[in-house]
Design a protein around this motif. Structure first.
Motif, PDB file in Angstrom:
ATOM      1  N   ASP A  72       0.835  -1.213   0.000  1.00 29.72           N
ATOM      2  CA  ASP A  72       0.000   0.000   0.000  1.00 29.72           C
ATOM      3  C   ASP A  72       0.867   1.260   0.000  1.00 29.72           C
ATOM      4  O   ASP A  72       0.590   2.214  -0.731  1.00 29.72           O
ATOM      5  CB  ASP A  72      -0.938   0.015   1.206  1.00 29.72           C
ATOM      6  CG  ASP A  72      -2.025  -1.050   1.128  1.00 29.72           C
ATOM      7  OD1 ASP A  72      -2.227  -1.629   0.043  1.00 29.72           O
ATOM      8  OD2 ASP A  72      -2.664  -1.307   2.167  1.00 29.72           O
ATOM      9  N   SER A  75       2.548   1.672  -3.391  1.00 28.11           N
ATOM     10  CA  SER A  75       1.561   2.123  -4.372  1.00 28.11           C
ATOM     11  C   SER A  75       1.257   3.608  -4.199  1.00 28.11           C
ATOM     12  O   SER A  75       1.155   4.349  -5.185  1.00 28.11           O
ATOM     13  CB  SER A  75       0.268   1.318  -4.235  1.00 28.11           C
ATOM     14  OG  SER A  75       0.501  -0.029  -4.518  1.00 28.11           O
ATOM     15  N   LYS A  76       1.111   4.040  -2.952  1.00 28.26           N
ATOM     16  CA  LYS A  76       0.828   5.452  -2.677  1.00 28.26           C
ATOM     17  C   LYS A  76       1.994   6.324  -3.129  1.00 28.26           C
ATOM     18  O   LYS A  76       1.795   7.373  -3.748  1.00 28.26           O
ATOM     19  CB  LYS A  76       0.573   5.629  -1.171  1.00 28.26           C
ATOM     20  CG  LYS A  76       0.409   7.063  -0.720  1.00 28.26           C
ATOM     21  CD  LYS A  76      -0.919   7.634  -1.128  1.00 28.26           C
ATOM     22  CE  LYS A  76      -1.130   8.975  -0.460  1.00 28.26           C
ATOM     23  NZ  LYS A  76      -1.398  10.033  -1.415  1.00 28.26           N
ATOM     24  N   GLN A  79       1.944   6.480  -6.889  1.00 33.96           N
ATOM     25  CA  GLN A  79       0.843   7.332  -7.354  1.00 33.96           C
ATOM     26  C   GLN A  79       1.175   8.806  -7.148  1.00 33.96           C
ATOM     27  O   GLN A  79       0.931   9.637  -8.030  1.00 33.96           O
ATOM     28  CB  GLN A  79      -0.455   6.977  -6.608  1.00 33.96           C
ATOM     29  CG  GLN A  79      -1.659   7.776  -7.043  1.00 33.96           C
ATOM     30  CD  GLN A  79      -2.045   7.524  -8.497  1.00 33.96           C
ATOM     31  OE1 GLN A  79      -1.881   6.421  -9.005  1.00 33.96           O
ATOM     32  NE2 GLN A  79      -2.544   8.542  -9.172  1.00 33.96           N
TER      33      GLN A  79
END
Length: 104
Positions: A72, A75-76, A79
Motif C-alpha cells: 500500500d 503504491s501510494k 501514485q
C-alpha cells in the motif's frame, strides 16, 4: 521456528516427569494407571501441537499484514510520483505553448 516434534516430545516428557512419576508405585504401574497417563500425555501433545499451529498462523497473519502495508505504501508513493510528474509535464507544456505563441 521450533520443530514440532521437539516441542511435543518436550511437552510430553515434562508432563510424564511431573505427573507420571507421582502416580507410579515402585517399578510397576497398573494397566489402568498407564492408560490414564498415556491419555494425559496424548492430550498434552495435542495441546502443544495446537499451540504451535496457532503461533504459526499468527506469524503468517502478521507477515501478510506487514506485506500488505508495504505494498500500500509503495503504491501510494508511486501514485504521488505519477501525479507530481503529470503536474510538472502540464506546466512544462503550458510554458512551451506560451513560448511558441500558442497561448497567452
Amino acid at each position: 521456528m521450533p520443530d514440532l516434534h521437539f516441542l511435543v516430545k518436550t511437552q510430553v516428557l515434562n508432563f510424564i516427569e511431573a505427573e507420571g512419576c507421582e502416580k507410579a508405585s515402585g517399578a510397576t504401574m497398573s494397566s489402568k494407571s498407564f492408560q490414564g497417563l498415556k491419555e494425559q500425555a496424548e492430550g498434552a501433545a495435542k495441546d502443544a501441537a495446537n499451540s504451535l499451529g496457532q503461533a504459526t498462523q499468527d506469524a503468517v497473519n502478521q507477515i501478510t499484514d506487514a506485506s500488505q502495508k508495504a505494498i500500500d505504501k509503495a503504491s501510494k508513493t508511486a501514485q504521488d510520483g505519477v501525479e507530481k510528474a503529470t503536474g510538472q509535464a502540464a506546466e512544462a507544456m503550458s510554458g512551451f505553448g506560451k513560448k511558441c505563441g500558442l497561448k497567452k
